[in-house]
Design a protein around this motif. Structure first.
Motif, PDB file in Angstrom:
ATOM      1  N   VAL A  99       0.835  -1.200   0.000  1.00 28.33           N
ATOM      2  CA  VAL A  99       0.000   0.000   0.000  1.00 28.33           C
ATOM      3  C   VAL A  99       0.870   1.251   0.000  1.00 28.33           C
ATOM      4  CG1 VAL A  99      -1.672   1.320   1.351  1.00 28.33           C
ATOM      5  CG2 VAL A  99      -2.000  -1.126   1.027  1.00 28.33           C
ATOM      6  N   ARG A 100       1.929   1.245   0.783  1.00 31.82           N
ATOM      7  CA  ARG A 100       2.855   2.388   0.764  1.00 31.82           C
ATOM      8  C   ARG A 100       3.513   2.538  -0.606  1.00 31.82           C
ATOM      9  NH1 ARG A 100       5.650   4.186   6.102  1.00 31.82           N
ATOM     10  NH2 ARG A 100       3.905   3.901   7.501  1.00 31.82           N
ATOM     11  N   HIS A 101       3.828   1.430  -1.226  1.00 28.63           N
ATOM     12  CA  HIS A 101       4.397   1.481  -2.576  1.00 28.63           C
ATOM     13  C   HIS A 101       3.386   2.089  -3.549  1.00 28.63           C
ATOM     14  CE1 HIS A 101       6.724   0.420  -6.104  1.00 28.63           C
ATOM     15  NE2 HIS A 101       5.648  -0.179  -6.598  1.00 28.63           N
ATOM     16  N   ALA A 102       2.127   1.689  -3.436  1.00 34.19           N
ATOM     17  CA  ALA A 102       1.078   2.239  -4.303  1.00 34.19           C
ATOM     18  C   ALA A 102       0.991   3.752  -4.136  1.00 34.19           C
ATOM     19  CB  ALA A 102      -0.268   1.592  -3.979  1.00 34.19           C
ATOM     20  N   ALA A 103       1.049   4.222  -2.908  1.00 30.59           N
ATOM     21  CA  ALA A 103       1.001   5.668  -2.649  1.00 30.59           C
ATOM     22  C   ALA A 103       2.236   6.356  -3.231  1.00 30.59           C
ATOM     23  CB  ALA A 103       0.890   5.937  -1.160  1.00 30.59           C
ATOM     24  N   ALA A 104       3.387   5.717  -3.106  1.00 30.34           N
ATOM     25  CA  ALA A 104       4.638   6.316  -3.582  1.00 30.34           C
ATOM     26  C   ALA A 104       4.692   6.426  -5.102  1.00 30.34           C
ATOM     27  CB  ALA A 104       5.829   5.514  -3.074  1.00 30.34           C
ATOM     28  N   VAL A 105       4.120   5.460  -5.806  1.00 30.17           N
ATOM     29  CA  VAL A 105       4.194   5.474  -7.275  1.00 30.17           C
ATOM     30  C   VAL A 105       3.030   6.205  -7.912  1.00 30.17           C
ATOM     31  CG1 VAL A 105       5.605   3.395  -7.377  1.00 30.17           C
ATOM     32  CG2 VAL A 105       3.115   3.202  -7.578  1.00 30.17           C
ATOM     33  N   CYS A 106       2.073   6.651  -7.126  1.00 26.46           N
ATOM     34  CA  CYS A 106       0.937   7.395  -7.669  1.00 26.46           C
ATOM     35  C   CYS A 106       1.455   8.723  -8.244  1.00 26.46           C
ATOM     36  CB  CYS A 106      -0.114   7.652  -6.595  1.00 26.46           C
ATOM     37  SG  CYS A 106      -1.510   8.610  -7.184  1.00 26.46           S
ATOM     38  N   PRO A 107       1.318   8.943  -9.553  1.00 26.47           N
ATOM     39  CA  PRO A 107       1.879  10.147 -10.156  1.00 26.47           C
ATOM     40  C   PRO A 107       1.195  11.451  -9.718  1.00 26.47           C
ATOM     41  CG  PRO A 107       0.619   8.948 -11.776  1.00 26.47           C
ATOM     42  CD  PRO A 107       0.690   8.086 -10.537  1.00 26.47           C
ATOM     43  N   SER A 108      -0.010  11.345  -9.182  1.00 25.74           N
ATOM     44  CA  SER A 108      -0.727  12.562  -8.772  1.00 25.74           C
ATOM     45  C   SER A 108      -0.856  12.708  -7.264  1.00 25.74           C
ATOM     46  CB  SER A 108      -2.120  12.568  -9.414  1.00 25.74           C
ATOM     47  OG  SER A 108      -2.859  11.435  -8.987  1.00 25.74           O
ATOM     48  N   ALA A 109      -0.192  11.825  -6.516  1.00 26.13           N
ATOM     49  CA  ALA A 109      -0.240  11.853  -5.046  1.00 26.13           C
ATOM     50  C   ALA A 109      -1.671  11.848  -4.529  1.00 26.13           C
ATOM     51  CB  ALA A 109       0.536  13.048  -4.509  1.00 26.13           C
ATOM     52  N   ALA A 110      -2.493  10.995  -5.123  1.00 27.79           N
ATOM     53  CA  ALA A 110      -3.910  10.902  -4.763  1.00 27.79           C
ATOM     54  C   ALA A 110      -4.167   9.958  -3.587  1.00 27.79           C
ATOM     55  CB  ALA A 110      -4.730  10.460  -5.970  1.00 27.79           C
ATOM     56  N   ILE A 111      -3.129   9.281  -3.105  1.00 27.06           N
ATOM     57  CA  ILE A 111      -3.277   8.288  -2.038  1.00 27.06           C
ATOM     58  C   ILE A 111      -2.532   8.748  -0.801  1.00 27.06           C
ATOM     59  CG2 ILE A 111      -2.864   5.889  -1.364  1.00 27.06           C
ATOM     60  CD1 ILE A 111      -2.875   5.228  -4.391  1.00 27.06           C
ATOM     61  N   ALA A 112      -3.221   8.729   0.336  1.00 27.52           N
ATOM     62  CA  ALA A 112      -2.597   9.060   1.616  1.00 27.52           C
ATOM     63  C   ALA A 112      -2.717   7.858   2.539  1.00 27.52           C
ATOM     64  CB  ALA A 112      -3.280  10.273   2.245  1.00 27.52           C
ATOM     65  N   VAL A 113      -1.604   7.503   3.174  1.00 29.83           N
ATOM     66  CA  VAL A 113      -1.559   6.363   4.091  1.00 29.83           C
ATOM     67  C   VAL A 113      -1.156   6.874   5.472  1.00 29.83           C
ATOM     68  CG1 VAL A 113      -0.529   4.113   4.569  1.00 29.83           C
ATOM     69  CG2 VAL A 113      -0.880   4.835   2.206  1.00 29.83           C
ATOM     70  N   SER A 114      -1.924   6.496   6.479  1.00 28.84           N
ATOM     71  CA  SER A 114      -1.569   6.848   7.865  1.00 28.84           C
ATOM     72  C   SER A 114      -1.697   5.595   8.707  1.00 28.84           C
ATOM     73  CB  SER A 114      -2.477   7.961   8.383  1.00 28.84           C
ATOM     74  OG  SER A 114      -3.830   7.557   8.358  1.00 28.84           O
ATOM     75  N   GLU A 115      -1.007   5.647   9.840  1.00 29.26           N
ATOM     76  CA  GLU A 115      -1.034   4.471  10.738  1.00 29.26           C
ATOM     77  C   GLU A 115      -1.681   4.819  12.045  1.00 29.26           C
ATOM     78  OE1 GLU A 115       2.571   2.063  10.746  1.00 29.26           O
ATOM     79  OE2 GLU A 115       3.224   3.314   9.093  1.00 29.26           O
TER      80      GLU A 115
END
Length: 63
Positions: A47-63
């Motif tokens: 999931v962190r990888h998905a957020a990192a490779v998102c070209p538009s930074a549309a994904i935010a991950v928090s713990e």
């Protein structure tokens, strides 16, 4: 882990689906669809990888 997506930022590249297809999908219009906002801890890396490779930074991950 908590995941939020901003469909207003999404450009439909699909990188998130390639990284974690059990957490993300694409709607018919190509935008991100969050399947599971609180996946199990063992999915954190993908999931962190998905957020990192998102070209538009549309994904935010928090713990």
């Amino acid at each position: 882990m908590n995941i939020e997506v901003d469909q207003g930022k999404c450009v439909g590249s699909g990188q998130c689906v390639l990284a974690a297809d059990d957490v993300f999908d694409q709607r018919d219009d190509g935008l991100v669809d969050l399947l599971n906002a609180s996946p199990p801890p063992e999915r954190l890396t993908d999931v962190r990888h998905a957020a990192a490779v998102c070209p538009s930074a549309a994904i935010a991950v928090s713990e």
